[in-house]
Design an enzyme around this catalytic site. Structure first.
Site, mmCIF file in Angstrom:
data_model
loop_
_atom_site.group_PDB
_atom_site.id
_atom_site.type_symbol
_atom_site.label_atom_id
_atom_site.label_comp_id
_atom_site.label_asym_id
_atom_site.label_seq_id
_atom_site.Cartn_x
_atom_site.Cartn_y
_atom_site.Cartn_z
ATOM 1 N N TYR A 160 0.688 -1.224 -0.115
ATOM 2 C CA TYR A 160 -0.059 0.005 -0.117
ATOM 3 C C TYR A 160 0.893 1.281 0.143
ATOM 4 O O TYR A 160 0.728 2.087 -0.792
ATOM 5 C CB TYR A 160 -0.885 -0.130 1.120
ATOM 6 C CG TYR A 160 -1.528 1.356 1.333
ATOM 7 C CD1 TYR A 160 -2.928 1.514 0.854
ATOM 8 C CD2 TYR A 160 -1.377 2.265 2.524
ATOM 9 C CE1 TYR A 160 -3.719 2.473 1.052
ATOM 10 C CE2 TYR A 160 -2.067 3.296 2.715
ATOM 11 C CZ TYR A 160 -3.243 3.647 2.013
ATOM 12 O OH TYR A 160 -3.985 4.675 2.228
ATOM 13 N N LYS A 164 1.508 4.468 -2.579
ATOM 14 C CA LYS A 164 1.215 5.844 -2.261
ATOM 15 C C LYS A 164 2.455 6.747 -2.575
ATOM 16 O O LYS A 164 2.375 7.775 -2.881
ATOM 17 C CB LYS A 164 0.699 6.011 -0.957
ATOM 18 C CG LYS A 164 -0.892 5.506 -0.536
ATOM 19 C CD LYS A 164 -1.612 6.058 -1.331
ATOM 20 C CE LYS A 164 -3.205 5.517 -1.153
ATOM 21 N NZ LYS A 164 -4.264 6.302 -1.760
HETATM 22 P P1 NDP Z 1 -13.339 4.024 2.433
HETATM 23 O O1 NDP Z 1 -12.826 2.484 2.082
HETATM 24 O O2 NDP Z 1 -13.953 4.353 3.552
HETATM 25 O O3 NDP Z 1 -13.874 4.625 1.285
HETATM 26 C C1 NDP Z 1 -13.635 4.314 -0.229
HETATM 27 C C2 NDP Z 1 -14.418 4.780 -1.142
HETATM 28 O O4 NDP Z 1 -13.755 4.301 -2.308
HETATM 29 C C3 NDP Z 1 -15.898 4.503 -1.203
HETATM 30 O O5 NDP Z 1 -16.773 5.399 -1.737
HETATM 31 C C4 NDP Z 1 -15.733 3.259 -2.003
HETATM 32 O O6 NDP Z 1 -17.221 3.184 -2.689
HETATM 33 C C5 NDP Z 1 -14.833 3.573 -3.363
HETATM 34 N N1 NDP Z 1 -14.112 2.623 -3.794
HETATM 35 C C6 NDP Z 1 -13.508 1.611 -3.045
HETATM 36 N N2 NDP Z 1 -12.895 0.704 -4.008
HETATM 37 C C7 NDP Z 1 -13.122 1.320 -5.202
HETATM 38 C C8 NDP Z 1 -12.857 1.048 -6.558
HETATM 39 N N3 NDP Z 1 -12.195 -0.214 -7.099
HETATM 40 N N4 NDP Z 1 -13.210 1.535 -7.522
HETATM 41 C C9 NDP Z 1 -13.973 2.951 -7.298
HETATM 42 N N5 NDP Z 1 -14.194 3.204 -6.065
HETATM 43 C C10 NDP Z 1 -13.849 2.649 -5.115
HETATM 44 O O7 NDP Z 1 -11.727 4.704 2.250
HETATM 45 P P2 NDP Z 1 -11.160 6.025 2.714
HETATM 46 O O8 NDP Z 1 -12.128 6.943 2.692
HETATM 47 O O9 NDP Z 1 -10.681 5.758 4.124
HETATM 48 O O10 NDP Z 1 -9.966 6.224 1.900
HETATM 49 C C11 NDP Z 1 -9.933 7.102 0.748
HETATM 50 C C12 NDP Z 1 -8.681 7.349 0.118
HETATM 51 O O11 NDP Z 1 -7.645 8.118 1.343
HETATM 52 C C13 NDP Z 1 -8.003 6.130 -0.344
HETATM 53 O O12 NDP Z 1 -7.082 6.405 -1.477
HETATM 54 C C14 NDP Z 1 -6.853 5.924 0.796
HETATM 55 O O13 NDP Z 1 -5.851 5.160 0.642
HETATM 56 C C15 NDP Z 1 -6.662 7.077 1.335
HETATM 57 N N6 NDP Z 1 -6.265 7.262 3.038
HETATM 58 C C16 NDP Z 1 -7.143 7.004 3.814
HETATM 59 C C17 NDP Z 1 -6.558 6.928 5.192
HETATM 60 C C18 NDP Z 1 -7.497 6.488 6.215
HETATM 61 O O14 NDP Z 1 -6.901 6.717 7.325
HETATM 62 N N7 NDP Z 1 -8.836 6.404 6.013
HETATM 63 C C19 NDP Z 1 -5.249 7.427 5.420
HETATM 64 C C20 NDP Z 1 -4.238 7.959 4.218
HETATM 65 C C21 NDP Z 1 -4.791 7.729 2.920
HETATM 66 P P3 NDP Z 1 -17.477 1.507 -3.086
HETATM 67 O O15 NDP Z 1 -17.611 0.933 -1.841
HETATM 68 O O16 NDP Z 1 -18.824 1.622 -3.766
HETATM 69 O O17 NDP Z 1 -16.612 0.855 -4.074
#
Ligand code: NDP
Length: 251
Positions: A160, A164
């Protein structure tokens, strides 16, 4: 909504990938409250995506949800075209869709590693290439990287973190390629943010809290606020930057 907040992104269109839940949903709602028309993509949860659209529309904004798995190149490119067809333009792309499959590197299958690369990196390549056909002067490409892209203290997230780190370098390199067109490219790097992906009540939370200077998880709105600033006109001279919002994790 006040007229002051509306002015910032009035007349602009944003596409937020993975905008149905978590950080992406907060970004979508925030950009809409700043006046942008907002399209979001999702892969599975149509109900959650519909809830975000309803929330934006009930506040007087314009929104569109598009099912497009980030690992499906055709669907992602099509989502960009649907956004432009619906709203007539594209100004801001937020590459937020991402996932983690926590597992010691040696135990991870190649299928799992490919999946993380396909969603976190390849999906961004496809969305960005498609978006750049439409984004013009004043446009914004915003990556959602991670503080782990610069420094990784969490076992089981090597692959992961590698994606990033790649996103970070993509933002820096691309900033130089499109800067003369008046387009900025930046990488917002969250730390531990309370979402389904990384719940503050989850078993992995305690060491992440300990690693922060502020001794707490961040809220999705705290990431959305930084993205809204980068998307707005006051951030016109910021490009190729890695902007960390991690409660001091990497301090
Ligand atoms: P969540 O899992 O809570 O939400 C993910 C979102 O992305 C949902 O809307 C989901 O919708 C969508 N999603 C997931 N897989 C796919 C896919 N294959 N194609 C299209 N949409 C997709 O994640 P977060 O909000 O926590 O994370 C968002 C971003 O922030 C990511 O890039 C993550 O790496 C980054 N991040 C998060 C951190 C954290 O602590 N939360 C820390 C650092 C970075 P659906 O379920 O319908 O697919």
């Amino acid at each position: 909504m006040t007229s002051t907040t509306l002015e910032k992104l009035a007349g602009k269109t944003a596409l937020v990938t993975g905008g149905s839940r978590g950080i992406g949903a907060a970004i979508a709602k925030r950009l809409a409250s700043d006046g942008a028309s907002v399209a979001i993509t999702y892969s599975k949860d149509a109900d959650a995506a519909g809830t975000v659209v309803k929330s934006i529309e009930s506040a007087g904004g314009k929104a569109l949800a598009i099912q497009a798995d980030a690992s499906n190149s055709e669907a992602v490119a099509n989502a960009v075209e649907q956004t432009v067809k619906k709203f007539g333009r594209l100004d801001v792309l937020v590459n937020n869709a991402g996932t983690a499959i926590p597992r010691p590197f040696e135990e991870a299958s190649m299928e799992e590693l490919d999946r993380v690369i396909d969603i976190n990196l390849r999906g961004i390549f496809v969305a960005t290439k498609a978006a750049l056909k439409h984004i013009g002067k004043g446009g914004r490409i915003i990556m959602i990287g991670s503080c782990l892209g610069e420094r990784n203290m969490t076992s089981g997230l090597a692959s992961y973190a590698a994606t990033k780190g790649a996103v970070k370098m993509l933002a820096q390199g691309l900033a130089r390629e499109v800067g003369d067109r008046g387009i900025t490219v930046n990488n917002v790097q969250p730390g531990p943010i309370d979402t389904d992906l990384n719940p503050a009540a989850g078993e992995g939370a305690t060491p992440q809290i300990a690693n922060t200077a502020l001794k707490r998880y961040g809220h999705v709105d705290e990431v959305a606020a930084l993205v809204a600033f980068v998307a707005g006109p006051e951030a016109g001279y910021i490009t190729g930057a890695n902007l960390t919002v991690d409660g001091g994790t990497n301090a």
